[in-house]
Design an enzyme around this catalytic site. Structure first.
Site, mmCIF file in Angstrom:
data_model
loop_
_atom_site.group_PDB
_atom_site.id
_atom_site.type_symbol
_atom_site.label_atom_id
_atom_site.label_comp_id
_atom_site.label_asym_id
_atom_site.label_seq_id
_atom_site.Cartn_x
_atom_site.Cartn_y
_atom_site.Cartn_z
ATOM 1 N N ASN A 167 0.801 -1.221 0.000
ATOM 2 C CA ASN A 167 0.000 0.000 0.000
ATOM 3 C C ASN A 167 0.837 1.275 0.000
ATOM 4 O OD1 ASN A 167 0.235 -1.471 2.615
ATOM 5 N ND2 ASN A 167 -0.351 0.515 3.456
ATOM 6 N N HIS A 213 -13.457 -0.164 -0.829
ATOM 7 C CA HIS A 213 -13.179 1.276 -0.953
ATOM 8 C C HIS A 213 -11.859 1.596 -1.640
ATOM 9 C CE1 HIS A 213 -10.474 2.196 2.663
ATOM 10 N NE2 HIS A 213 -10.873 0.985 2.971
ATOM 11 N N THR A 267 -26.624 -10.268 8.500
ATOM 12 C CA THR A 267 -27.397 -9.845 7.327
ATOM 13 C C THR A 267 -26.503 -9.035 6.386
ATOM 14 O OG1 THR A 267 -29.382 -9.816 8.662
ATOM 15 C CG2 THR A 267 -29.479 -8.600 6.580
ATOM 16 N N CYS A 327 -3.139 4.724 7.760
ATOM 17 C CA CYS A 327 -3.367 4.240 9.120
ATOM 18 C C CYS A 327 -2.251 4.690 10.061
ATOM 19 C CB CYS A 327 -3.471 2.734 9.138
ATOM 20 S SG CYS A 327 -4.749 2.144 8.058
HETATM 21 N N1 PLP Z 1 -4.639 -4.259 3.414
HETATM 22 C C1 PLP Z 1 -4.070 -3.274 2.697
HETATM 23 C C2 PLP Z 1 -2.887 -3.565 1.839
HETATM 24 C C3 PLP Z 1 -4.609 -1.984 2.759
HETATM 25 O O1 PLP Z 1 -4.040 -1.002 2.051
HETATM 26 C C4 PLP Z 1 -5.715 -1.746 3.588
HETATM 27 C C5 PLP Z 1 -6.269 -0.374 3.744
HETATM 28 O O2 PLP Z 1 -5.532 0.602 3.683
HETATM 29 C C6 PLP Z 1 -6.267 -2.826 4.292
HETATM 30 C C7 PLP Z 1 -5.705 -4.067 4.184
HETATM 31 C C8 PLP Z 1 -7.468 -2.645 5.185
HETATM 32 O O3 PLP Z 1 -8.647 -2.580 4.421
HETATM 33 P P1 PLP Z 1 -9.984 -2.014 5.125
HETATM 34 O O4 PLP Z 1 -9.788 -0.553 5.265
HETATM 35 O O5 PLP Z 1 -11.083 -2.350 4.160
HETATM 36 O O6 PLP Z 1 -10.118 -2.735 6.402
#
Ligand code: PLP
Length: 396
Positions: free
Chosen positions: A158, A208, A244, A332
């Site tokens: 990411n 998303h 659900t 994050c």
């Molecule tokens: N894994 C990766 C590589 C991500 O980039 C992200 C979100 O930034 C996630 C998992 C987490 O996804 P979610 O936000 O749908 O929990």
């Protein structure tokens, strides 16, 4: 509420994406008239159930899977946890997990907390990465043992966009009878994926990241893979995930996958060309700017660039004045001034890791936006460096 999003230059698509207008249109009936419960016996509910299955088929088609292998979850994080915890419960005698040092916190923090969650002591191997963010396959092979329950390696990172050879890694795990999970949250919709002949057992998707809403995910579970649900409850998803269904978001994700399939070529040509123009421009116009991550083994939309001797947060604040949105580290971890664990694992020096900015583009970006960013960035960095004691020290 008006977010003024028409003025924003949004280059933070690895954090989240704009919901495609076609996705909103597809969802609307399920937020208004079509509110039946898909588990109900009546026709009103049944038509909602059919819409879910059409979405399931579109998602399966995008990744070369069978619709029965698609299980809806609430997000990528839930999909990651479900896969890893299922493997550990299936093989309680196997206490070893292989992963990497550069996983998203959804996998990284789960692995850090496994002992508490399962009540068993686990051994975690976190594979190191090279300076360009790639993995050593020899180290991977050596890491696998008799007691390895599961390997969990992301498809694409990411922060840097670096792509790992997960299909090859899954084949090696299969030869040793080890389950293989990949967090493909950043890969799905951006690069072609075909699971048909692969050895991948579990794969995570998050809506998303590909122009569907937040709060919808998928766990692909290969047919025949032993599986223990994370959420027990009703018989939804053939007993594999109680609760659900989030119908409108599921329908939206189905539409987003149809769009992604149709726009995959554009993502890999036009978006890649925009990213390359941005990257080359920044690296040539700004002194001591460094690319983080492999030059080619990378998602077409991502450029992670360090501007030495300046703080990423300060750069973002100045970019924000021009309504340019990007990230320093992953979404994050922003909010903390710790340099990103991904860049640290790659051995990026402290002075560069602190000044890293991730630009992540999408099909909604234009060349005019790239030109605007290229016009503004050199002065932003120069002004910040003029105030940086580290910069004057380094240039004495
Ligand atoms: N894994 C990766 C590589 C991500 O980039 C992200 C979100 O930034 C996630 C998992 C987490 O996804 P979610 O936000 O749908 O929990």
């Amino acid at each position: 509420m008006n977010c003024g999003s028409d003025k924003v230059i949004y280059m933070d698509n690895n954090a989240t994406t704009r919901v495609a207008p076609e996705v909103v249109d597809a969802m609307m009936p399920f937020l208004t008239d079509c509110y039946g419960n898909p588990s109900s016996m009546h026709t009103f509910g049944g038509q909602v159930g059919r819409a879910i299955n059409e979405a399931r088929a579109a998602i399966a088609e995008l990744i070369g899977a069978d619709p029965e292998e698609i299980v809806f979850t609430s997000c990528g994080t839930e999909s990651d946890s479900t896969a890893i915890l299922s493997a550990l419960q299936t093989y309680p005698e196997k206490r070893h997990v292989v992963t990497t040092r550069v996983e998203h916190p959804a996998v990284k923090n789960l692995c850090e907390n496994l002992d508490g969650l399962t009540g068993h002591k686990h051994r975690i191997t976190r594979l190191p990465v090279e300076a360009d963010g790639t993995l050593s396959m020899d180290q991977y092979r050596e890491s696998l043992g008799e007691d390895t329950a599961i390997v969990s390696v992301m498809w694409a990172n990411n922060e840097t966009g670096v792509i790992f050879p997960v299909e090859e890694m899954a084949a090696i795990a299969r030869e040793r009878g080890i389950l293989f999970h990949t967090d493909a949250v950043q890969a799905v919709g951006k690069i072609p994926i075909n699971l048909k002949d692969s050895c991948i057992d579990f794969l995570s998707i998050s809506g998303h990241k590909l122009h569907a809403p937040k709060g919808i995910g998928v766990l692909y579970i290969r047919k025949g893979t032993p599986f223990i649900p994370f959420l027990n409850g009703g018989h939804q998803e053939h007993g594999r995930r109680g609760g659900t269904e989030n119908v409108a978001s599921i329908v939206g994700l189905g539409e987003a996958c149809r769009l992604a399939a149709a726009k995959m070529t554009e993502e890999n040509t036009r978006v890649r060309a925009l990213r390359d123009k941005l990257e080359t421009g920044l690296l040539t116009k700004i002194p001591r700017a460094l690319l983080n991550g492999h030059k080619t083994e990378r998602l077409p939309n991502t450029a992670n660039i360090s501007f030495e001797y300046v703080e990423g947060e300060a750069i973002l604040l100045h970019m924000n004045r021009y309504q340019i949105c990007a990230s320093s580290g992953s979404a994050c971890t922003s909010g903390s001034l710790e340099p990103s664990h991904v860049l640290r694992a790659m051995g990026v020096p402290f002075t560069a890791a602190h000044g890293s900015i991730r630009f992540s583009l999408s099909i909604y970006n234009s060349e005019a936006e790239v030109d605007f960013v290229l016009d503004k960035m050199p002065a932003i960095i120069e002004n910040l460096r003029a105030m940086s004691p580290f910069w004057s020290e380094a240039n004495k």
